[in-house]
Write a protein that holds these residues in place. Structure first.
Motif, PDB file in Angstrom:
ATOM      1  N   VAL B 306     -20.642  10.737 -19.467  1.00  0.00           N
ATOM      2  CA  VAL B 306     -20.478  11.694 -20.258  1.00  0.00           C
ATOM      3  C   VAL B 306     -18.817  11.753 -20.486  1.00  0.00           C
ATOM      4  O   VAL B 306     -17.956  11.223 -21.210  1.00  0.00           O
ATOM      5  N   ARG B 309     -16.997   8.005 -21.044  1.00  0.00           N
ATOM      6  CA  ARG B 309     -17.319   7.128 -22.117  1.00  0.00           C
ATOM      7  C   ARG B 309     -17.613   8.232 -23.493  1.00  0.00           C
ATOM      8  O   ARG B 309     -17.268   7.875 -24.437  1.00  0.00           O
ATOM      9  N   LYS B 310     -17.702   9.247 -23.266  1.00  0.00           N
ATOM     10  CA  LYS B 310     -18.340  10.169 -24.403  1.00  0.00           C
ATOM     11  C   LYS B 310     -17.839  11.447 -24.448  1.00  0.00           C
ATOM     12  O   LYS B 310     -18.325  12.506 -25.063  1.00  0.00           O
ATOM     13  N   MET B 311     -16.672  11.965 -24.045  1.00  0.00           N
ATOM     14  CA  MET B 311     -15.988  13.100 -24.000  1.00  0.00           C
ATOM     15  C   MET B 311     -14.560  12.974 -24.940  1.00  0.00           C
ATOM     16  O   MET B 311     -13.826  12.123 -24.629  1.00  0.00           O
TER      17      MET B 311
END
Lengths: 659, 659
Positions: B306, B309-311
């Motif tokens: 998270v 890579r995905k925040m």
């Protein structure tokens, strides 16, 4: 009706396809591909003979309509148009060569069309087979006149190629019948089709037959469009549809159909992009034929809106997948571009018509830009797969995953999955000859718009003239035009200096011509031409760094590479992944060299950029206060039209740059 | 089950809300807003007393379930959870102050809950009223355990605030009943809810009641999740649903529900972002309570996925509107961010739990980042309007037009149009006190995570300690912690030096402390504390230029501005339109000053950038080979959380920069 301001400034006429033979390194192979691969393949598709493909049922629908088969109608409501586009392509193909076998197939299917035609002239297989009592009850959605238009265009192309009138007569009968249904006389419908097409087709039918009533019918449709009370509401009421749209769809706004305002009041390009440019093409036609300045002014305003606010650098138009439409000015997302191939083709149709009226190279520039980029990207090099949607940037992982990018495909799709773009691109390539030259009989002028190796035969002022154009375009800016005349003749040859070209020279028989006296980008060479005279045009063709207008938010800080009319892109195959990380230094320079083995031979650009140096441990920094170091990275750019012909991967047209 | 590697490294416990009183310039007004405006407003909403608002019907549904009203169930299938969130907020509010009137309203509705509860303990108004024979037939879609979970959380908060057990008993009875339905014993369902929530709620119920069976039930749900054969398929088969999804929806993939794999095998964050972080929160809880290293390792891998890579830079998560979900690594579009407010809140829940286990400031950094940015942006300054979706960039013309941006709102929406985020943000703000401090009884440690003016009362090693924190955060990096003790005591105070802070100093009673000996960002001050001892923390808080990782394609060539934990943005109101045209020079510097009258007082940043000089005639150049000249442009950045509190207009967090 207002008149054109300057009646003496008579428009050009595009030279007809029959007079032009393409002999060109770039285009001949593509034309051959259409003739040898695409046309036979599509015929099989229309006859449901492609194993594994979803059936088309098009020919079978005509058999059903002719009472020669049993079964149910199948396919989209506009399935007939597929046959129209195919037959039109066949007409274009036959205009340049004899092909008795192909002609015989076409004659047979034309016979079938004739047998399917109803006694009153009506000819639409969906309604004949499926809803025989419901003709003309849903113009908004059901493409009835759209299908008629494509068949009319086909009949004209076939007649012009073969001289055979049967198909033309069938479609004239249909048009005659349509004129009994639509019109402003009492008892007739004051309607028009949801998808413009019949309007431009009726103009062609008029040109082929000389029957002015077809032109008048086209003008009727154009004049009615967008009037109040709104025809789509009236017919919906008659269907008792009230607020519920057909086939469970969300009710569309009028602007989707370009029916939100009378066409002369439309100042901005709205709605479905293909419909829009088909409509504008017919408006341009009628502006000429009726000497209608109000239509011309509307076209010019719409043109400005498209090319100054709503056109991608590739000539693609229509930036929204939803409704395949124009959106708001400067909304041109690269990785969510819709830019349907058909829309770029339609933009060429419109540009070509505007060019005949205005003799302004801007129209030719856009036509050429769309051709070499947004149109050509729609077809693979082998002619067997197609893009509907032509994005300017692709990150495969994201495009394949995100639901809101589901229409963006990373690779071209095979023919049989598609219906509209593949036949459209086929007919465009098969008819390319008619985009190259125009002439103006009264002023004895020959205009050269495109640089495509070709032989042109025409008559000017009673003299037979042959022009042999030699070019190695788009890779090279040297073009020669050699004139063969039976006897010397006075006329002008107007040579286009493209908008992309900053420096050009023209010689006639080796003598330099003053090119400073251009008229809207055309150098008009007026003289008494002798047999064997030779015009040489040399256009400097450096790599150009193209900057976006500051309003183009999606491209802020980025540049595109263009050489001649060809827009370039970076692909992952040549440049590695994460193309958005690449930045061009402000003094970036590119070398050009021709790669014979790549994509059938293209010029590629090589240069150097910078990219971030990612070191071990850097994966722990999604956000950091330390800028990443940059390292030099060799770059290789390929023509945008050739992308996605190798390993699927990232692609970008716009590249970051320090500006 | 594997054990935690280092059993001695016992986790922290967050200090409970009752021990903390917030007294803070920044937060007290927001807390007051929730208490005085949001809680009464939401109570009216639950009772359908907001004129013009869509009815909630929540209370009426409970009356129907109790047999005290006549009519039909109305609302979403998870309508009960709205009452749960409201009662939980009430519990949080009452833990800090007496409010007999509010308590009486709550007691009455708790009585109603008791009367609605079925003889066997079941309590879900949708099924009681609408489908009494269909309990537990669609765990995948119908939020039955989710609703139970929110009511359990509420009952715990209410019990902890008031000491009244009635609500806690109601929910314990319900939990007892649930334990008779679900489990791995023969005859029980081996299922779990499509929306994780009951898992973390059962942990709280265990903590409040001491009943280990609730913890075991939570663990059962966690262990079952994603096992094969797949429970959602089994129950779908039992519904004879086969391939047809419930309520006409597209069949969702298992990963939408985080049920694609057993949770210990999940390495990447997938699916619906709120569900994901609720699940991960429960996993972190259970890792502690069962000393389960495999759960902890899964949490850590998911955490890395998270936050690496995905925040978003704002702490927002879930970049896709479709399924409100995580997508692929580094897919973080700014103008199409989904970043639901609830997801940022859930990230705080998870971060707080991880922080107790690992004592690593990274968790506190993310918790704080989400709080001051992605969470707080969800509510207007007046507390009356809300964002579900928190984009990092908005162009109103495009966002308002494009169909694929329909969830991106340019202005916050009033409460009554919403259901989940507003009550979630209310309960978060009302319970903020429990995020500030943790303690570790066995090691006699007090951890200070957040800098929020507050008074803390606690016992360490038998000593009563009061800590008075004073701060002017997030505008200023000076914090003081004053200790009030009845008698001197040995313990450690661990002070967080935030990740955003490059330079800090700590003094104790004016004596500098060596801060180089940090443990994962915490400076542990171990000493015999005397009454009146004072810790001063001074954090340098310059404006930081934040660079994105090169993989963050959407931000390539851009930077964000951050000061302390606050991310800044540019708004059109301060900087004019076309914010994407603005570029920061590489040596950009910003001044900071506090504007008392703006947004209730915020620090703003002022500096200078460059923007394109657009001159007359430039509208004719959508693409040009000439770069536009740049002119200096004064810039003013405001905190991101405060955007869209003035005239609607453009906004951007990421600003172009020459890097």
């Amino acid at each position: 009706m207002s008149k054109l301001e300057n009646k003496l400034n008579l428009p050009l006429k595009a030279v007809s396809l029959k007079q032009v033979t393409i002999q060109d390194d770039f285009w001949s192979s593509r034309e051959k591909n259409v003739i040898e691969t695409v046309v036979p393949y599509q015929w099989k598709a229309l006859n449901d003979e492609i194993p594994g493909a979803e059936p088309s049922h098009t020919i079978e629908n005509f058999r059903l309509a002719a009472g020669e088969a049993e079964g149910e109608y199948y396919g989209m409501v506009f399935q007939d148009s597929d046959l129209g586009k195919w037959l039109e392509t066949v007409g274009f193909v036959l205009s340049g060569r004899r092909d008795p076998e192909l002609e015989s197939i076409a004659d047979n299917v034309i016979d079938l069309l004739g047998r399917a035609q109803q006694p009153d002239g009506y000819l639409n297989t969906y309604y004949i087979v499926k809803e025989p009592n419901a003709r003309w009850t849903n113009l908004r959605d059901n493409h009835e006149l759209y299908c008629a238009g494509h068949l009319m265009e086909a009949s004209v192309a076939y007649y012009e190629a073969t001289g055979k009138r049967k198909f033309l007569n069938i479609m004239s009968r249909y048009a005659d019948y349509i004129a009994t249904v639509f019109g402003d006389e009492p008892g007739k419908k004051r309607g028009y089709d949801g998808h413009p097409e019949v309007e431009l087709a009726l103009v062609k039918l008029y040109q082929a037959t000389g029957e002015r009533k077809y032109l008048d019918l086209s003008k009727f449709f154009i004049d009615e469009r967008g009037q109040k009370p709104h025809f789509f509401d009236q017919e919906a009421n008659e269907r008792d549809e009230s607020e519920v749209p057909a086939r469970g769809k969300k009710k569309r706004e009028y602007d989707y159909f370009q029916a939100h305002l009378p066409v002369r009041e439309q100042k901005t390009a709205e709605g479905h992009a293909v419909r829009a440019v088909y409509l504008y093409s017919a408006m341009a036609d009628l502006a000429v034929d009726y000497n209608d300045d109000s239509l011309l002014q509307a076209c010019k305003q719409l043109w400005n809106d498209v090319v100054r606010r709503k056109m991608y650098v590739t000539g693609g138009i229509g930036s929204s997948e939803y409704e395949e439409r124009f959106t708001v000015p400067f909304d041109l997302p690269n990785n969510r571009a819709y830019t349907e191939t058909c829309a770029a083709i339609g933009l060429m149709f419109w540009a070509q018509r505007m060019l005949q009226i205005e003799k302004d190279r801007e129209y030719a520039d856009v036509m050429e830009l769309a051709l070499y980029n947004g149109v050509l990207s729609g077809i693979s090099l082998d002619g067997k797969s197609y893009f509907y949607v032509n994005p300017l940037e692709v990150w495969p992982a994201t495009a394949n995953f995100r639901h809101d990018m589901s229409t963006v495909k990373v690779t071209r799709q095979p023919w049989f999955g598609c219906a509209c773009c593949p036949p459209n691109i086929a007919r465009l390539i098969a008819s390319l000859g008619q985009y190259i030259y125009s002439k103006n009989d009264s002023d004895r002028e020959l205009y050269v718009h495109l640089y495509i190796g070709s032989k042109l035969e025409l008559e000017i002022d009673g003299h037979r003239v042959q022009v042999t154009q030699q070019a190695n375009y788009p890779w090279n800016g040297q073009v020669s035009l050699e004139l063969t005349l039976e006897q010397s003749a006075d006329f002008a040859v107007a040579v286009r200096v493209p908008g992309w070209c900053r420096n050009a020279a023209i010689t006639v028989n080796g003598q330099e011509t003053d090119i400073s006296q251009q008229e809207k980008g055309y150098v008009k060479i007026q003289r008494t031409w002798q047999n064997g005279d030779r015009i040489e045009l040399v256009m400097d063709m450096p790599v150009e760094i193209v900057h976006p207008h500051p309003n183009l938010r999606e491209n802020a800080g980025k540049v595109a590479l263009q050489r001649g009319p060809v827009v370039y892109c970076l692909e992952e195959e040549d440049n590695g992944p994460n193309l958005q990380d690449i930045v061009l230094p402000s003094d970036a320079e590119f070398d050009v060299h021709f790669e014979k083995g790549l994509f059938g031979g293209v010029s590629v650009l090589t240069g150097s950029g910078l990219r971030s140096e990612v070191q071990a441990g850097d994966e722990h920094k999604l956000y950091t206060t330390q800028a990443f170091d940059k390292v030099a990275a060799p770059l290789k750019a390929i023509p945008y039209f050739a992308w996605s012909n190798r390993t699927p991967g990232e692609m970008t047209v716009w590249i970051r740059n320090h500006n």
